[in-house]
Scaffold this active site. Structure first.
Site, mmCIF file in Angstrom:
data_model
loop_
_atom_site.group_PDB
_atom_site.id
_atom_site.type_symbol
_atom_site.label_atom_id
_atom_site.label_comp_id
_atom_site.label_asym_id
_atom_site.label_seq_id
_atom_site.Cartn_x
_atom_site.Cartn_y
_atom_site.Cartn_z
ATOM 1 C CB SER A 136 -0.873 -0.037 1.260
ATOM 2 O OG SER A 136 -1.579 1.166 1.412
ATOM 3 C CE LYS A 162 -4.683 0.218 0.559
ATOM 4 N NZ LYS A 162 -5.386 -0.556 1.606
ATOM 5 C CE LYS A 263 -7.152 -1.994 6.827
ATOM 6 N NZ LYS A 263 -7.114 -0.529 6.814
HETATM 7 O O1 LIG Z 1 0.467 -1.624 4.837
HETATM 8 C C1 LIG Z 1 -0.466 -1.452 5.614
HETATM 9 O O2 LIG Z 1 -0.388 -1.732 6.835
HETATM 10 C C2 LIG Z 1 -1.728 -0.844 5.082
HETATM 11 C C3 LIG Z 1 -1.648 0.606 5.013
HETATM 12 C C4 LIG Z 1 -2.998 1.224 4.723
HETATM 13 O O3 LIG Z 1 -3.347 1.288 3.581
HETATM 14 C C5 LIG Z 1 -3.795 1.678 5.819
HETATM 15 C C6 LIG Z 1 -3.339 1.711 7.103
HETATM 16 C C7 LIG Z 1 -4.048 2.374 8.132
HETATM 17 C C8 LIG Z 1 -5.205 3.053 7.861
HETATM 18 C C9 LIG Z 1 -5.572 3.301 6.460
HETATM 19 O O4 LIG Z 1 -4.985 4.446 5.955
HETATM 20 C C10 LIG Z 1 -5.123 2.143 5.604
HETATM 21 C C11 LIG Z 1 -6.165 1.530 4.784
HETATM 22 O O5 LIG Z 1 -7.160 2.171 4.543
HETATM 23 O O6 LIG Z 1 -6.083 0.360 4.386
HETATM 24 MG MG LIG Z 2 -8.311 0.974 3.220
#
Ligand SMILES: O=C(O)CCC(=O)C1=CC=C[C@@H](O)[C@@H]1C(=O)O
Ligand SMILES: [Mg+2]
Length: 379
Positions: A136, A162, A263
C-alpha cells in the site's frame, strides 16, 4: 488457559517514510503490544492497531488503552476461558472497541497455540504454506515521486500495488500511473473521500482496469455503496464499512461490494475474522487481509488469518522493512517476490525481541488477577 497476567507494552515507532491518505499524514506510530502470560511463564502476543487519532475510525490508542486496562484485561484474568473463541463471548456485553478487544484476543490466540505446540495458522484452520502480498503506497507530493515508489515496489516483486486517492488526485494520477505501468495489478483506496455526487469521477476510473476501488464512500453508507457498485464495472472493496460480522452480512446482502478487506482489529479479532471468512466464502465474495501499519506481531497475526482458503487476493502484509528500520520480531517478516512463507513454529511463528523493542518502549503496564474491572455497574 491459566492466564496469570497481561502486560501492555506501549511503543512509539518511527516510520521510515511518512504515509499520506485522504485523511492525513502519519510519521510516528504509537503501538501497544499485549502480552498474555500463563502460570508456567509462557507468553502469547497480540497487537492493538488503533490509530493515534480517530481519523481512520472512531477508535484511537488512548481510548483503546483505557478500554484494555479498565475492562478487557481484568475481565479476561477473572474468567477462566478454555479456548480463544471464548474471548469474543466474554467481551460481548461491552460495545465496540474492537481494536482493543482484538489486541487482547490476539495474545490469547498466540498463547493457546503455543500451549498446544501448533502454528497459529493451523489453529485457525489455515490451508496455505505461503501467502501472496501486495503493498500500500501513500499519496506523494507529486505524481513523479509516486511513480518512483511504484517502480521500486514492482521491482521488489509485490503482487499488487495499492495507491491512495482523494478528490483532485484521482483520474489524472491513475492515468499517469497506467501510462507507465500498463499491466501491473493496481487498485486504489479512497478512505471514504467521495460521495455519490462524485459518480462521474468514480466511473471514469473504470477505464483503468483496476482490481478494485477500496472504500470510496462513507463507512456507514452501505446503501450508497450498493448504488455505486451497480453503476461501476470495477469491483468495490469495503474496508472501513466492515466493522462487524453483521456489517459484512449487510454489505453482501445489499450488494454494496464485490470484495472485502478484512482487518483483524477492525472486526474485533480472529474469531470474528474467521466468521466473516466463512460467510464471504459461502457468498463467493473474495477476501484479502488489510494492514494497519503494524509492527511484527500484528503482521504475523495477519499472515496467519490469510492462510484461510477464501483469502484469495494479495493482502497489505508487506515486509517489516516496508515501514520499519528495525521490527520488534526475530525473524522479521520478509516478502520474496511478493510471497511470504508461513512459519511452522508454534504460535505466531517468530520471537518478540525485547532487546529490539527496548528502543521504542515508552512504558509497560501490568494487569494482574487483583485488578477488577473498573465499572460502576458490574456484578
Ligand atoms: O500496509 C499497511 O499496513 C496498510 C496501510 C494502509 O493502507 C492503511 C493503514 C491504516 C489506515 C488506512 O490508511 C489504511 C487503509 O485504509 O487500508
Ligand atoms: Mg483501506
Amino acid at each position: 488457559m491459566n492466564i496469570k497476567e497481561i502486560k501492555l507494552h506501549q511503543l512509539m515507532m518511527n516510520m521510515k517514510h511518512p504515509f499520506t491518505t485522504s485523511f492525513g499524514t502519519q510519521q510516528d506510530r504509537f503501538i501497544t503490544i499485549i502480552e498474555a502470560v500463563d502460570e508456567n511463564g509462557l507468553s502469547g502476543f497480540g497487537e492493538c492497531v488503533s490509530g493515534e487519532d480517530p481519523l481512520y475510525s472512531e477508535e484511537f490508542m488512548d481510548a483503546s488503552l483505557i478500554a484494555m486496562k479498565k475492562y478487557f484485561a481484568p475481565l479476561l484474568l477473572q474468567n477462566e476461558i478454555k479456548h480463544p473463541d471464548d474471548v469474543w463471548e466474554l467481551f460481548k456485553p461491552f460495545k465496540r472497541n474492537n481494536m482493543a478487544k482484538a489486541g487482547i484476543e490476539g495474545a490469547v490466540w498466540d498463547l493457546y497455540a503455543k500451549q498446544h505446540d501448533i502454528p497459529l495458522s493451523k489453529l485457525l484452520g489455515g490451508v496455505k504454506e505461503n501467502v501472496d502480498v501486495g503493498v500500500s503506497l501513500g499519496l506523494e507530493e507529486t505524481d513523479e515521486l509516486l511513480l518512483e515508489r511504484i517502480a521500486e515496489k514492482v521491482d521488489e516483486g509485490y503482487k499488487r500495488i495499492k495507491v491512495k486517492i482523494k478528490p483532485g488526485r484521482d483520474v489524472e494520477m491513475i492515468r499517469t500511473i497506467r501510462g507507465k505501468f500498463k499491466d501491473i495489478p493496481l487498485m486504489v483506496d479512497a478512505n471514504s473521500a467521495y460521495t455519490l455526487d462524485d459518480i462521474d469521477t468514480l466511473k471514469a476510473l473504470d477505464q483503468f482496469k483496476l482490481m478494485m476501488i477500496e472504500q470510496p464512500l462513507a463507512a456507514g453508507d452501505l446503501i450508497d455503496h450498493a448504488k455505486l457498485q451497480r453503476q461501476l464495472k470495477t469491483p468495490v472493496c469495503l474496508d472501513e464499512s466492515i466493522d462487524s460480522y453483521e456489517a459484512a452480512r449487510g454489505a453482501i446482502e445489499l450488494g454494496s461490494c464485490r470484495i472485502i478487506n478484512v482487518k483483524v482489529g477492525r472486526v474485533g479479532g480472529l474469531t470474528q475474522s474467521k466468521k466473516i471468512h466463512d460467510l464471504a466464502q459461502k457468498h463467493h465474495i473474495p477476501l484479502w487481509c488489510g494492514g494497519m501499519l503494524e509492527a511484527g506481531v500484528g503482521r504475523l497475526h495477519n499472515i496467519a488469518i490469510t492462510t484461510l482458503g477464501n483469502f484469495t487476493l494479495p493482502g497489505d502484509t508487506a515486509s517489516s522493512s516496508r515501514y520499519w528500520h528495525e521490527d520488534i520480531i526475530t525473524p522479521e517478516v520478509t516478502a520474496e517476490n511478493g510471497v511470504v512463507e508461513v512459519s511452522h513454529e508454534p504460535g505466531i511463528g517468530a520471537e518478540v525481541d525485547f532487546g529490539k523493542m527496548e528502543q521504542y518502549l515508552q512504558k509497560t503496564e501490568t494487569i494482574t488477577k487483583e485488578d477488577t474491572p473498573d465499572m460502576i455497574f458490574y456484578d
